[in-house]
Design a protein around this motif. Structure first.
Motif, PDB file in Angstrom:
ATOM      1  N   GLY A   1       0.801  -1.219   0.000  1.00  0.00           N
ATOM      2  CA  GLY A   1       0.000   0.000   0.000  1.00  0.00           C
ATOM      3  C   GLY A   1       0.832   1.267   0.000  1.00  0.00           C
ATOM      4  O   GLY A   1       0.300   2.361   0.171  1.00  0.00           O
ATOM      5  N   TRP A   2       2.146   1.120  -0.196  1.00  0.00           N
ATOM      6  CA  TRP A   2       3.032   2.293  -0.182  1.00  0.00           C
ATOM      7  C   TRP A   2       2.824   3.149  -1.426  1.00  0.00           C
ATOM      8  O   TRP A   2       2.606   2.647  -2.523  1.00  0.00           O
ATOM      9  CB  TRP A   2       4.492   1.870  -0.180  1.00  0.00           C
ATOM     10  N   ASP A   3       2.936   4.442  -1.209  1.00  0.00           N
ATOM     11  CA  ASP A   3       2.981   5.387  -2.325  1.00  0.00           C
ATOM     12  C   ASP A   3       4.426   5.869  -2.426  1.00  0.00           C
ATOM     13  O   ASP A   3       4.842   6.794  -1.725  1.00  0.00           O
ATOM     14  CB  ASP A   3       1.997   6.537  -2.052  1.00  0.00           C
TER      15      ASP A   3
ATOM     16  N   THR B   1       1.064   6.327   4.007  1.00  0.00           N
ATOM     17  CA  THR B   1       0.875   4.986   3.463  1.00  0.00           C
ATOM     18  C   THR B   1       1.843   3.966   4.085  1.00  0.00           C
ATOM     19  O   THR B   1       1.777   2.778   3.788  1.00  0.00           O
ATOM     20  CB  THR B   1       1.068   4.957   1.926  1.00  0.00           C
ATOM     21  N   LEU B   2       2.754   4.477   4.934  1.00  0.00           N
ATOM     22  CA  LEU B   2       3.747   3.608   5.573  1.00  0.00           C
ATOM     23  C   LEU B   2       3.179   3.075   6.881  1.00  0.00           C
ATOM     24  O   LEU B   2       2.994   3.844   7.820  1.00  0.00           O
ATOM     25  CB  LEU B   2       5.011   4.417   5.897  1.00  0.00           C
ATOM     26  N   ARG B   3       2.919   1.810   6.930  1.00  0.00           N
ATOM     27  CA  ARG B   3       2.409   1.256   8.182  1.00  0.00           C
ATOM     28  C   ARG B   3       3.230   0.047   8.538  1.00  0.00           C
ATOM     29  O   ARG B   3       3.496  -0.799   7.705  1.00  0.00           O
ATOM     30  CB  ARG B   3       0.937   0.862   8.056  1.00  0.00           C
ATOM     31  N   ARG B   4       3.593  -0.020   9.778  1.00  0.00           N
ATOM     32  CA  ARG B   4       4.333  -1.206  10.223  1.00  0.00           C
ATOM     33  C   ARG B   4       3.346  -2.353  10.356  1.00  0.00           C
ATOM     34  O   ARG B   4       2.233  -2.166  10.814  1.00  0.00           O
ATOM     35  CB  ARG B   4       5.019  -0.932  11.556  1.00  0.00           C
ATOM     36  N   ARG B   5       3.783  -3.517   9.934  1.00  0.00           N
ATOM     37  CA  ARG B   5       2.879  -4.678  10.010  1.00  0.00           C
ATOM     38  C   ARG B   5       3.371  -5.618  11.092  1.00  0.00           C
ATOM     39  O   ARG B   5       4.533  -5.685  11.345  1.00  0.00           O
ATOM     40  CB  ARG B   5       2.844  -5.393   8.676  1.00  0.00           C
TER      41      ARG B   5
END
Ligand SMILES: [Zn+2]
Length: 170
Positions: A137-139, A166-170
């Protein structure tokens, strides 16, 4: 008058994605269009049209027949090219951190450092950006500088800029 040269004969040395390349599409009924879109590849492949390109030079320009449509499609990312991009068509094993030198960590885009444990290399940022958009999902910014460095301890590390939200740690 001359006959167009063969772009396919130049293989990957033909600069398909050169900004100033002028693509010309000649339809079966004689209609001529110029420019570039993904549908032209399908039309050319099905024989509905033929593709040519004018490669501008400093003093004169040459016309080429786009007679290797596979090469054309790989160059534009219409079909995936692992060799050219360095990127396999798989889920990349990515580890990343915010660039410790980022001066604006709350800006709309932040610099990150990333590594690919899956063995891929980023030779083509546009393809990598598209894949990371699909996978994480990164832009990823493709209009600004990016780079890579290598260290014995960490291997190859890439620096890219990604829209922060759009940066999310998973
Ligand atoms: Zn990979």
């Amino acid at each position: 008058m001359k006959t167009p040269r063969s772009a396919g004969a130049l293989k990957a040395d033909f600069p398909y994605t050169l900004q100033t390349m002028c693509y010309v599409e000649v339809h079966q009924d004689g209609t001529v269009r110029f420019g570039h879109d993904g549908d032209a590849y399908e039309r050319a492949r099905s024989g509905e049209s033929r593709l040519f390109a004018v490669w501008p030079g400093e003093w004169s320009s040459d016309m080429f027949a786009i007679d290797d449509l596979d090469e054309y499609a790989r160059a534009f990312g219409i079909v995936h090219d692992e060799k050219r991009t360095g990127l396999a068509a798989h889920q990349h094993d990515v580890t990343w951190r915010t660039d410790p030198h980022e001066s604006k960590p709350n800006g709309s885009y932040v610099g990150i450092e990333l590594r690919l444990a899956c063995g891929c290399e980023v030779n083509d940022l546009a393809t990598f950006a598209r894949q990371m958009g699909e996978q994480q999902g990164w832009d990823v910014a493709t209009s600004r500088g990016w780079g890579s460095r290598w260290s014995a301890a960490e291997g190859k590390t890439y620096s890219v800029r990604v829209r922060r939200t759009t940066l999310r740690r998973r």
